[in-house]
Design an enzyme around this catalytic site. Structure first.
Site, PDB file in Angstrom:
ATOM      1  N   SER A   1       3.162  -3.930  -5.740  1.00 54.39           N
ATOM      2  CA  SER A   1       4.011  -2.010  -5.684  1.00 54.39           C
ATOM      3  C   SER A   1       5.041  -1.400  -6.415  1.00 54.39           C
ATOM      4  CB  SER A   1       3.779  -1.727  -4.461  1.00 54.39           C
ATOM      5  OG  SER A   1       4.506  -2.647  -3.051  1.00 54.39           O
TER       6      SER A   1
ATOM      7  N   LYS B   1       7.534   1.754   3.769  1.00 60.38           N
ATOM      8  CA  LYS B   1       8.597   2.074   2.717  1.00 60.38           C
ATOM      9  C   LYS B   1       9.509   2.858   2.719  1.00 60.38           C
ATOM     10  CE  LYS B   1       5.427  -0.579  -0.152  1.00 60.38           C
ATOM     11  NZ  LYS B   1       4.082  -1.158  -1.147  1.00 60.38           N
TER      12      LYS B   1
END
Length: 346
Positions: A242, A287
């Site tokens: 990611s 996140k």
């Protein structure tokens, strides 16, 4: 003391004991929480997160931070019920079934190895995307991803080796390597020409027999890229694909004059394809929280994650929708100059 009072005390003690024991009972869930952020333009323990060698680089400012998700629990290290209950009441934490992170058909070690391999692959792909964006020519190659222990290739072919030829014949893809190997019989010597070491090297390997009797050497491969200069990464104990978008932006910023960020604190996430397409990721809520705690004010968000992100964005964090590397660069240009459209999640 009366018998009734004694009974109540004993019952209360047993209830408390059972409650404490129940709270400590391991449960098959994993807690996901905001993990550390790392500035791709900065250093980790004195080493640049992105180190370009053999090409001119330019000074820059601001931050382009990758974001991570930390986990607690998993097979062999399960969390207690109380820990799970606390997580369910904390909006910055997600509690998910264990098999979401650790599929039943994979061991913890296999999952960790997969995450490590995905991180390595994302670095190569991110580099390819950045160089494609800069119109720098790159070459497709067959790359060794792993070598099975105890097989003929063990200790001879190495992860990261680029197989450019077998017995002198150039390789186009992993299938061409397999075909070249299986032209041999078990016991034959096969010469692999590999690049990616200090110099191009011929590596002889004696083939063994697979279960079907065909020649095999025990190497696993994938397509990768040969770059005209070296790009190294140092990210510590971080896995998964990611960080691709932020790696690509970090490389692009280092290879172009002037700060891409305009000095701003920017974080983001997203997988990356060589053509610059940005893909979705997991753990967007955690996140974003990690990015804001690290001081980011702008968060680059894959388009497919926008719906989930909008409903959980922390105060002070502006979401910028991205679909491609080129689009992300244009959005950062618009933020820096104050002119042009900046796509937003909605």
């Amino acid at each position: 003391m009366s018998r009734r009072a004694l009974t109540l005390i004993v019952a209360g003690f047993l209830t408390l004991t059972l409650a404490v024991g129940g709270a400590m009972l391991p449960v098959p869930y994993v807690v996901l929480s905001p993990g550390p952020t790392e500035n791709t333009l900065g250093d980790i323990k004195g080493k640049p997160v992105i180190n370009v060698q053999g090409r001119e680089t330019f000074a820059t400012t601001g931050t382009l931070s990758l974001v991570t998700v930390a986990y607690q629990g998993g097979p062999g290290n399960r969390i207690g019920l109380l820990t799970a209950l606390r997580g369910w009441f904390d909006s910055t934490i997600a509690v998910v079934p264990e098999e979401t992170i650790f599929p039943r058909e994979q061991s913890v070690k296999e999952v960790e190895e997969q995450n490590t391999a995905e991180m390595a692959g994302s670095q190569d792909t991110a580099t390819a995307a950045a160089l494609n964006q800069l119109k720098v020519s790159i070459e497709d190659v067959v790359k060794v991803s792993s070598v099975d222990k105890g097989t003929p290739a063990d200790g001879k072919l190495l992860p990261g080796d680029m197989i450019v030829a077998v017995d002198g014949t150039p390789t186009a893809d992993p299938d061409s390597v397999v075909t070249a190997v299986q032209k041999h019989k078990p016991g034959d010597k096969i010469v692999f020409t590999v690049d990616g070491r200090s110099a191009k090297t011929d590596v002889p390997v004696v083939a063994a027999a697979a279960k079907d009797g065909k020649a095999v050497v025990g190497v696993r491969m994938g397509m990768s890229y040969k770059f005209p200069f070296k790009v190294d990464f140092s990210v510590g104990d971080v896995g998964g694909p990611s960080a691709g978008l932020m790696f690509s932006l970090g490389i692009y910023d280092k290879l172009t004059p002037g700060p891409l960020t305009g000095g701003k604190a920017i974080a983001g996430t997203g997988t990356m394809k060589p053509d610059g397409e940005v893909g979705p990721i997991g753990g967007i809520e955690q996140k974003m929280v990690g990015a804001r705690k690290a001081g980011a004010t702008i968060f680059l968000t894959p388009e497919q994650n926008c719906a989930a992100a909008v409903g959980a964005v922390p105060d002070g964090l502006r979401l910028v929708k991205v679909q491609t590397l080129d689009g992300a660069i244009k959005a950062l240009d618009a933020l820096r100059t104050g002119s042009g459209a900046v796509p937003a999640c909605s």
